[in-house]
Design an enzyme around this catalytic site. Structure first.
Site, PDB file in Angstrom:
ATOM      1  N   GLY A   1     109.371  57.138  71.075  1.00  0.00           N
ATOM      2  CA  GLY A   1     109.405  57.526  72.481  1.00  0.00           C
ATOM      3  C   GLY A   1     109.037  58.982  72.681  1.00  0.00           C
ATOM      4  N   CYS A   2     108.603  59.281  73.901  1.00  0.00           N
ATOM      5  CA  CYS A   2     108.315  60.660  74.294  1.00  0.00           C
ATOM      6  C   CYS A   2     108.919  60.859  75.679  1.00  0.00           C
ATOM      7  CB  CYS A   2     106.818  60.941  74.250  1.00  0.00           C
ATOM      8  SG  CYS A   2     105.844  59.916  75.374  1.00  0.00           S
ATOM      9  N   GLN A   3     108.333  61.680  76.515  1.00  0.00           N
ATOM     10  CA  GLN A   3     108.886  61.899  77.850  1.00  0.00           C
ATOM     11  C   GLN A   3     108.519  60.766  78.807  1.00  0.00           C
ATOM     12  OE1 GLN A   3     111.098  64.241  78.503  1.00  0.00           O
ATOM     13  NE2 GLN A   3     111.342  63.638  80.634  1.00  0.00           N
TER      14      GLN A   3
END
Length: 126
Positions: A81-83
């Site tokens: 995941g990221c932002q």
């Protein structure tokens, strides 16, 4: 020579499914910058930035795959995941191309996780 997988080969799951996977034992790889990670992250998340942001703009972490290999095995089940979901999609493609077998992208990223009211770790305010 192995063929390169495209972004379409990446499996993306929504945050609800990602939460279920993480609770069931998948590792969570957070590919946001250290600064973003330190503002809040999933419990027990591993942080290996995919991009660095500098005055010249964004630059891909040249040691990304090497650094991930230090904290994850290629057979580990990993949710990335990221932002918002864009960097993690690219990171998943790179990981799959490097031989990681069970990698899933968390659609919507950390923002969607927070929006759903799921538990996060944040720094203690002094």
């Amino acid at each position: 020579m192995a063929s390169t997988l495209s972004l379409e080969a990446v499996v993306t799951v929504d945050v609800g499914a990602a939460k279920s996977l993480v609770v069931s034992g998948h590792r969570y790889l957070d590919v946001r910058t250290v600064e973003e990670f330190n503002k809040g992250h999933l419990e027990n998340a591993l942080n290996v930035p995919y991009l660095f942001i500098n005055p010249q703009g964004k630059e891909k972490n040249p040691l990304f795959l090497e650094q991930v290999s230090l904290v994850c095995n290629k057979d580990d089940s990993v949710v990335v995941g990221c932002q918002g979901g864009a960097r993690s999609l690219l990171a998943c493609a790179d990981l799959l191309n490097a031989g990681f077998k069970n990698v899933k992208n968390m659609g919507g990223g950390y923002a969607a996780w927070v929006q759903n009211g799921f538990t996060v770790e944040k720094p203690q305010s002094s």
